[in-house]
Design an enzyme around this catalytic site. Structure first.
Site, mmCIF file in Angstrom:
data_model
loop_
_atom_site.group_PDB
_atom_site.id
_atom_site.type_symbol
_atom_site.label_atom_id
_atom_site.label_comp_id
_atom_site.label_asym_id
_atom_site.label_seq_id
_atom_site.Cartn_x
_atom_site.Cartn_y
_atom_site.Cartn_z
ATOM 1 N N ASP A 83 -27.925 -8.398 -8.239
ATOM 2 C CA ASP A 83 -27.303 -7.799 -7.221
ATOM 3 C C ASP A 83 -25.668 -7.950 -7.600
ATOM 4 O O ASP A 83 -25.247 -8.964 -8.208
ATOM 5 C CB ASP A 83 -27.620 -8.509 -5.950
ATOM 6 C CG ASP A 83 -27.225 -9.778 -5.664
ATOM 7 O OD1 ASP A 83 -26.033 -10.179 -5.442
ATOM 8 O OD2 ASP A 83 -27.838 -10.725 -6.170
ATOM 9 N N GLU A 174 -24.110 -14.266 6.238
ATOM 10 C CA GLU A 174 -24.029 -15.616 5.819
ATOM 11 C C GLU A 174 -23.064 -16.333 6.804
ATOM 12 O O GLU A 174 -23.040 -17.564 6.649
ATOM 13 C CB GLU A 174 -23.164 -15.404 4.488
ATOM 14 C CG GLU A 174 -23.949 -14.362 3.403
ATOM 15 C CD GLU A 174 -23.070 -14.291 2.137
ATOM 16 O OE1 GLU A 174 -22.308 -15.230 1.852
ATOM 17 O OE2 GLU A 174 -23.398 -13.357 1.437
#
Length: 278
Positions: A83, A174
């Site tokens: 990613d 996150e």
């Protein structure tokens, strides 16, 4: 008079303490040499090539590369991918074939949007660049906990035009919110997922850290694929609920000159992964 028998000193008392220490160090050395044998072999292969004036990767090999190779070796029957975002700079997608010239890159997730209005400055470039390869592509949104979830979903939908053969959208969560409760945050992420699912007709993938998922999310997102980030050097196995495992953020990959790259394992075959696509 009969002589007194001298007491026998046990063998372990005859051995010096320093000998025990040396033995322990030798054992540890042999254990880790065997445990990380594939990565160490790779390391010295790179050193040898460097001495000969060749170059296999863009950066020096580190202990992280040794561990990364061991993890991939343990999961050699699974599927590997990366990613990326603008942090990797300009990517030469024509060179993005393998990880350490050992395992093929089968998929890549590209950061597209952040929050209610921000867009990754290299998304278009990466999104179009990967289309010229055989790598399965997907896009992810970086969720900002203190921003409106509906506007965040609309930001993603405006920018990302998924096509047949693309992977499901991803929401990256996150951080802990500063201005609202965790309950409200979860409501917001669910709202983002609902809007995005209605638009693309597929459930989004949830990306987060291992601890964040276990502390806050695991009871709330049944039916979603889970993508976990866990870089712990000593973590060697995927947990049962991990569909994707981002096991490192420090891989060296040809085609990327700036910064290290995140590498992921999909817990299935390439065919399984293709069955997830739109």
């Amino acid at each position: 008079m009969p002589k007194k028998k001298s007491k026998k000193i046990p063998l372990y008392k005859k051995i010096k303490f320093s000998t025990y220490i040396i033995g322990l160090i030798l054992f540890i050395f042999l254990y880790f040499t065997y445990r990380y044998r594939h990565g160490i072999h790779y390391y010295y292969k790179i050193v040898e090539k460097t001495v000969k004036g060749e170059k296999l990767t863009d950066d020096k090999v580190t202990k992280y590369d040794i561990r990364n190779i061991e993890v991939m070796d343990n999961y050699y029957l699974k599927t590997f991918g990366v990613d990326v975002s603008h942090y990797q700079g300009k990517i030469d997608w024509s060179k993005m074939h393998t990880i350490y010239k050992l395992y093929p890159i089968q998929f890549a997730f590209i950061r597209s949007t952040m929050g209610t209005s921000a867009i990754d400055e290299r998304f278009e470039e990466n999104w179009n660049g990967i289309k010229e390869t055989e790598i399965l592509r997907g896009a992810y949104h970086f969720y900002r906990p203190d921003e409106n979830s509906t506007l965040q979903a609309q930001n993603f939908i405006r920018k990302v035009h998924l096509e047949k053969g693309d992977l499901p959208p991803v929401v990256d969560i996150e951080h802990i919110p500063r201005t609202q409760s965790m309950e409200k945050l979860i409501e917001g992420v669910k709202n983002w997922c609902k809007i995005v699912e209605q638009h693309y007709d597929v459930k989004p993938i949830i990306y987060t850290s291992d601890k964040y998922y276990e502390d806050y999310l695991q009871k709330h997102f049944d039916g979603h694929l889970i993508w976990i980030a866990n870089y712990n050097f000593w973590t060697e196995k995927m947990k049962g609920h991990w569909n994707f495992w981002q096991f490192t953020e420090k891989a060296s990959i040809e085609g990327v000159k700036r910064y290290k790259v995140d590498v992921n394992i999909y817990n299935g075959t390439v065919d399984d992964l293709e069955n997830l696509t739109l």
